[in-house]
Structures are given as C-alpha cells and as structure tokens.
Design an enzyme around this catalytic site. Sequence first.
Site, mmCIF file in Angstrom:
data_model
loop_
_atom_site.group_PDB
_atom_site.id
_atom_site.type_symbol
_atom_site.label_atom_id
_atom_site.label_comp_id
_atom_site.label_asym_id
_atom_site.label_seq_id
_atom_site.Cartn_x
_atom_site.Cartn_y
_atom_site.Cartn_z
ATOM 1 N N HIS A 216 123.461 -18.683 24.645
ATOM 2 C CA HIS A 216 124.036 -20.028 24.664
ATOM 3 C C HIS A 216 125.521 -19.959 24.328
ATOM 4 O O HIS A 216 126.018 -18.926 23.884
ATOM 5 C CB HIS A 216 123.335 -20.917 23.623
ATOM 6 N N GLN B 233 128.833 -22.701 22.696
ATOM 7 C CA GLN B 233 129.056 -23.941 21.956
ATOM 8 C C GLN B 233 130.262 -24.656 22.545
ATOM 9 O O GLN B 233 131.163 -24.016 23.095
ATOM 10 C CB GLN B 233 129.313 -23.646 20.477
ATOM 11 N N HIS C 31 142.608 -19.835 31.319
ATOM 12 C CA HIS C 31 142.230 -18.433 31.094
ATOM 13 C C HIS C 31 141.093 -18.362 30.091
ATOM 14 O O HIS C 31 140.849 -19.306 29.339
ATOM 15 C CB HIS C 31 143.428 -17.625 30.584
ATOM 16 N N LYS D 179 134.849 -2.502 14.760
ATOM 17 C CA LYS D 179 136.166 -2.628 14.155
ATOM 18 C C LYS D 179 136.120 -3.768 13.143
ATOM 19 O O LYS D 179 135.520 -4.809 13.405
ATOM 20 C CB LYS D 179 137.210 -2.944 15.233
HETATM 21 ZN ZN LIG Z 1 144.457 -18.486 25.208
#
Ligand SMILES: [Zn+2]
Length: 239
Positions: free
Chosen positions: A58, A60, A191, A206
């Site tokens: 899913h 959000q 984007h 990381k």
């Molecule tokens: Zn951005």
Amino acid sequence: MCFHPWSDLTLPLMSLAEIRAVIDKWAELTVELGASYPWVQIFENKGAMMGCSNPHPHCQVWASNFLPNEARLEDRTQRQHLQERGVPLLLEYARLEAQRKERLVVENADWLVVVPYWAVWPFQTLLLPRRHVCRLQELSDGERDSLASIMKRLLTKYDNLFEVSFPYSMGWHGAPTGPHLGADCGHWQLHAHYYPPLLRSAAVRKFMVGYEMLAQAQRDLTLRPLPELSPGLRASCSL
Ligand SMILES: [Zn+2]
C-alpha cells in the site's frame, strides 16, 4: 491506499494494467485532495526495514494546508533556476543525464530513471518525465502506460539486486495545488524519489547517524582495490 486485493503482491509483481490502475488512482487523489489542499504527498514505505507495519502492499496519501519543508525548498530552487536559465531545472537535468548515460538506470520514450549525482542512499534513484509535466493528473494515457512499464522495470531491478523484496521509501513531488492551482507553476517538474536503505546485502543497511545527523550526509562508496594505485592515493579515494 491498497495496491491490490492480494496481500502478497508488491508493485513489481503486479501486471502493467494493475500498476496503471494505481497510477490513475494517484492522479485522481491529487485532483480530489488538491482541490483544496496546497500539498498532497503520495508516498510508499515498503518493507519492515522502512517502518512499514502493514505488510499488505500500500501507499499513503497525506494532504496538508501548508507547504512542507521539502516542497518549499524545491519550489524555491526550481523557481530560481527557471529565472536564471529559462528552462525548468529538472527538465534540463534529465536531458543532461539522458545524453551522458553515466547514471541512467532505465529509460523509455516518456521517462527516465537516474541515480542523481547528489544521491546519499546507496541505491537512490529519481524518476523523471522527458517532457515538461507539472502534476500527475497531466500525464496522458500513453505516459501513464509507459510509467507503469518503467516502474515495473525499476522495481524488478531493485528486487533482483539482493534477491529480496527490496525495501524503500518513495514519493511523488509535483507543483503545489489548492490555492496554487491558478498560479504559474511552470518552474515545477513532476518527479518521484526512491530512497532504499540497503547498503551491501539484504541484511546490511545504511544508517543516517553520527556525522550525517551532525554535519552532512556521507556516501558509502566502495572502490574495487586497484593494484596500480599507490596506498596513499587509494586511501584518499576511499570514503
Ligand atoms: Zn522532489
């Protein structure tokens, strides 16, 4: 927002038509919530490693009555770039990366995915349209289909990297909405950011800690040992 009735189907395992339905819903929600809210943030936390507590795939959608910090910063820098150079920042950037092909991960007629040169997460990518698009709802039928296709290719590559359902946080950024709908948002370019936490294997991640919290992000680059490099030079090349 659930992606599929089946609780074990992640995006890369879904059909193109099913991914396309998710994209259509994203656009629909941006229109619906964006009618009044200045910012509609669509994001997906995938995998327990990214804090996802509900295993059913899913995303959000949060709508806010203000521009969050990331949105404000991107608004300012994109506006400044358009004023200075006469072309939207991310449109110019996509063209440069498409020419150089050094950091290009996947591409098709409408989209490209690059490792942005400012990446700090090990497998961070940026998904960009080739044409100037301000918001998700402006995508044509063809662009939505090709988006489904490039998402499937990117996410399959991620899964294949360490042969694990690849964890990440991803989200869409586009021109602000609500009161901004009538304003000139030509400096914006739609984007999506992908931030995966894995570093060297399915188990080694990381952590953004220490110097990164207190000073600045570090890139965990591992150079293959090159015997022709002197030890001093090798040390100076290692981060
Ligand atoms: Zn951005």
